[in-house]
Each structure stands twice: as C-alpha cells, then as structure tokens.
Design a protein around this motif. Structure first.
Motif, mmCIF file in Angstrom:
data_model
loop_
_atom_site.group_PDB
_atom_site.id
_atom_site.type_symbol
_atom_site.label_atom_id
_atom_site.label_comp_id
_atom_site.label_asym_id
_atom_site.label_seq_id
_atom_site.Cartn_x
_atom_site.Cartn_y
_atom_site.Cartn_z
ATOM 1 N N ALA A 28 4.974 -37.894 8.722
ATOM 2 C CA ALA A 28 4.242 -38.434 9.771
ATOM 3 C C ALA A 28 4.718 -39.560 10.276
ATOM 4 O O ALA A 28 5.308 -40.531 9.521
ATOM 5 C CB ALA A 28 2.729 -38.864 9.297
ATOM 6 N N VAL A 29 4.766 -39.766 11.574
ATOM 7 C CA VAL A 29 5.425 -40.991 12.305
ATOM 8 C C VAL A 29 4.373 -42.048 13.160
ATOM 9 O O VAL A 29 3.726 -41.524 13.890
ATOM 10 C CB VAL A 29 6.570 -40.351 13.353
ATOM 11 N N PRO A 30 4.268 -42.881 12.644
ATOM 12 C CA PRO A 30 3.603 -44.222 13.195
ATOM 13 C C PRO A 30 3.589 -44.268 14.673
ATOM 14 O O PRO A 30 4.719 -44.282 15.161
ATOM 15 C CB PRO A 30 3.600 -45.234 12.580
ATOM 16 N N ALA A 76 -3.383 -40.738 18.880
ATOM 17 C CA ALA A 76 -2.534 -39.633 18.602
ATOM 18 C C ALA A 76 -1.893 -39.654 17.460
ATOM 19 O O ALA A 76 -1.541 -40.892 16.783
ATOM 20 C CB ALA A 76 -1.657 -39.595 19.824
ATOM 21 N N GLN A 77 -1.210 -38.644 17.018
ATOM 22 C CA GLN A 77 -0.268 -38.667 15.750
ATOM 23 C C GLN A 77 0.645 -37.743 15.754
ATOM 24 O O GLN A 77 0.704 -36.578 16.341
ATOM 25 C CB GLN A 77 -1.071 -38.455 14.553
ATOM 26 N N LEU A 78 1.977 -38.115 15.634
ATOM 27 C CA LEU A 78 3.411 -37.364 15.621
ATOM 28 C C LEU A 78 3.709 -37.033 14.190
ATOM 29 O O LEU A 78 3.755 -37.465 13.132
ATOM 30 C CB LEU A 78 4.387 -38.411 16.163
ATOM 31 N N GLU A 79 3.923 -35.773 14.059
ATOM 32 C CA GLU A 79 4.628 -35.353 12.600
ATOM 33 C C GLU A 79 5.816 -34.311 12.845
ATOM 34 O O GLU A 79 5.742 -33.566 13.567
ATOM 35 C CB GLU A 79 3.286 -34.581 11.961
ATOM 36 N N VAL A 80 6.883 -34.757 12.130
ATOM 37 C CA VAL A 80 8.163 -33.917 12.384
ATOM 38 C C VAL A 80 8.296 -33.144 10.902
ATOM 39 O O VAL A 80 7.565 -33.536 9.728
ATOM 40 C CB VAL A 80 9.320 -34.794 12.433
#
Length: 297
Positions: free
Chosen positions: A259-261, A267-271
């Motif tokens: 998870a990327v803050p 919204a939430q970003l996940e790689v």
C-alpha cells in the motif's frame, strides 16, 4: 442453440472458536442440458473394421471420397444432451486477523462430456475430438476433469512503512495431472484425420489383429509396450478417450502487495508483484508445474 447446463449446490458453513476460523463443506452437481456437437456430414462410410469401428472412403477433400461430391468438408453443429460433473469440497479458512490469514481446501470430483469445445473453428473441433466411431455421441471423461485438488494459501501483513501495509502471500496448488488419450498416428478409420482410439490386443492370437508382418522381436516389443503404457488394462477391447492421467502437479505462487500512502484520504494506491510458479525457483523436483496440450500416439 447456445450451450446450457443445470447446476445445483448444497453447502454448510460452520464458525469455529479454534483460531477464529471457518469450516465449510460443499457439493456441486452439473448436468449438461445442451452441448455443442460437431460432425462432418461429408465423410462417406464404407465397411466395418476388425475391431468394430466404422471405416470411410477417405478424406472428403478428395471429391471421389466425398459423400456429397459437390462439397469438400460439410460440418454440422447440433445440440446433444450428454455429460455431467460432480465435485465435493471441504475447506478450512481464517480471515485476516492479527495480521495473518490462511485458507486450505480439498476437492474431489469427476466430469464427463461428448466433445470438449476448445477450438476456434468447427473443422478444428471435429479433428481434435478423440473417437472410436465418428458422428456418434460417445460420452467419456472430460478433457478438463480435475479428479483431486488441494489448495493451501497463507498471508502475512507487515508495516515496514507507517500506515502502509505490506502483504506477502503464498499459494500452493497440488492437483491430478491432465487427462490424455492414446491414439493411432495414422488415420485408422480413413476419415481424413488422426484421432482414433487404440484397440488393445488380448494377445498375439487376437483375431482382430494381424501380426504376420512383424518378427518375433517386434511382436514382443509391441506387447511389452501395451503393458508398460498401461494400455494392457483394456486388453481385448479399446482404450477409451482420456483413460490416462499425467503425473500429479505441484505449484507454488508468490504474491507481494504494498500500500502506498496518498494525500487524498478517499483514494488508495496499491502496487503488487506476482511470481507465478515461484516454487520451481526453489526446487523443480518438488514443484513440477507445467501445462502441456498434446495427444499421445
């Protein structure tokens, strides 16, 4: 008409205090109501072979062999009501709590069909269907049957970066290998394609066979091959479609997500990173996963 099935399932779930987990049992039954069935109406039947299978004049692309000389291949797509499957699954799982989770399941079942639809054209489908008699609905073991399957997965959460979860998951799958058939490399029934099931002699004196063209060593080699291949199980008859199974397959996959803050709280970003067949990197002796589509001859 398009394919259609009837399907029903019955499941029971139970929550356990042990590890705060869940156990479930499920049975699924499927019956084919309408399946596609493809025949070549232009193959011209002649005589019956020594093993009882229908023989034909030859490849209909040669007009002299065709049933209808104004055409070459003449494919008919119809519906048949043939085939079913039944699967039973026992599973045990724990949702993500205290930063870890797991899931384990075992499935056992069977599946039958008349034709496995997996080609893009009617011609390709007709040519690849393993048969004893052409144009006859022969229900047998499905190309896609998985008799036994074990799945075990586990996940662990970490927080190397504050408020940014890192999740590592391993997923193991062990299953029965793919079904396969033994067929003749030549066109035994003379219909223009090589997809004929193998007749298995009961011995060198089987009246369906003529071994006079082989010397004693070749005859012995032939009978030894029948035994070592497993075909001898069907001595005196014909080895059915998909009567054999490839070796058991083990597969291990790795999944890592981060998870990327973001400044936007909505919204939430996940790689993520997936390593399919990770197990073969560890040991190919144990994790021997591979996929192969073939027909033995």
């Amino acid at each position: 008409k398009l394919p259609a099935v009837w399907r029903g399932n019955l499941a029971v779930d139970r929550k356990l205090a042990f590890l705060d987990s869940n156990v479930s049992v499920e049975a699924i039954y499927t019956r084919i109501d309408r399946a596609l069935f493809i025949t070549n109406e232009n193959i011209n039947p002649t005589t019956k072979g020594a093993d009882g299978r229908q023989r034909y004049a030859g490849n209909p692309s040669t007009l002299a062999n065709a049933r209808y000389s104004a055409f070459t291949d003449l494919y008919r797509i119809s519906n048949v009501r043939a085939g079913e499957s039944a699967y039973f699954t026992l599973s045990w799982s724990r949702p993500m709590k205290n930063r870890w989770s797991f899931d384990a399941s075992y499935t056992r079942g069977r599946s039958t069909e008349a034709q496995a639809i997996g080609q893009t054209t009617a011609a390709g489908q007709w040519q690849r269907n393993v048969i004893f008699n052409q144009s006859v609905v022969e229900v047998g073991r499905s190309d896609f049957e998985v008799k036994d399957r074990v799945v075990i997965s586990g996940s662990r959460e970490f927080e190397f970066i504050k408020n940014a979860k890192t999740t590592v998951s391993l997923n193991y799958e062990g299953r029965t290998g793919n079904p396969f058939s033994w067929i003749y490399s030549n066109d035994l029934n003379n219909d223009g394609t090589s997809n004929d099931t193998v007749a298995v002699p009961s011995g060198l004196n089987d009246p369906r066979f003529d071994f006079s063209g082989l010397n004693a060593t070749q005859q012995q080699f032939y009978m030894d091959f029948m035994r070592t291949s497993g075909l001898a199980k069907y001595a005196g008859g014909v080895a059915p479609k998909n009567a054999f199974t490839q070796p058991w397959v083990n597969k291990l996959d790795l999944h890592v997500s981060q998870a990327v803050p973001l400044h936007f709280k909505t919204a939430q970003l996940e790689v993520f990173f997936d390593w399919t067949n990770f197990g073969s990197f560890l040991t190919r002796r144990l994790f021997n996963y591979y996929e192969e589509a073939f027909r033995q001859t």
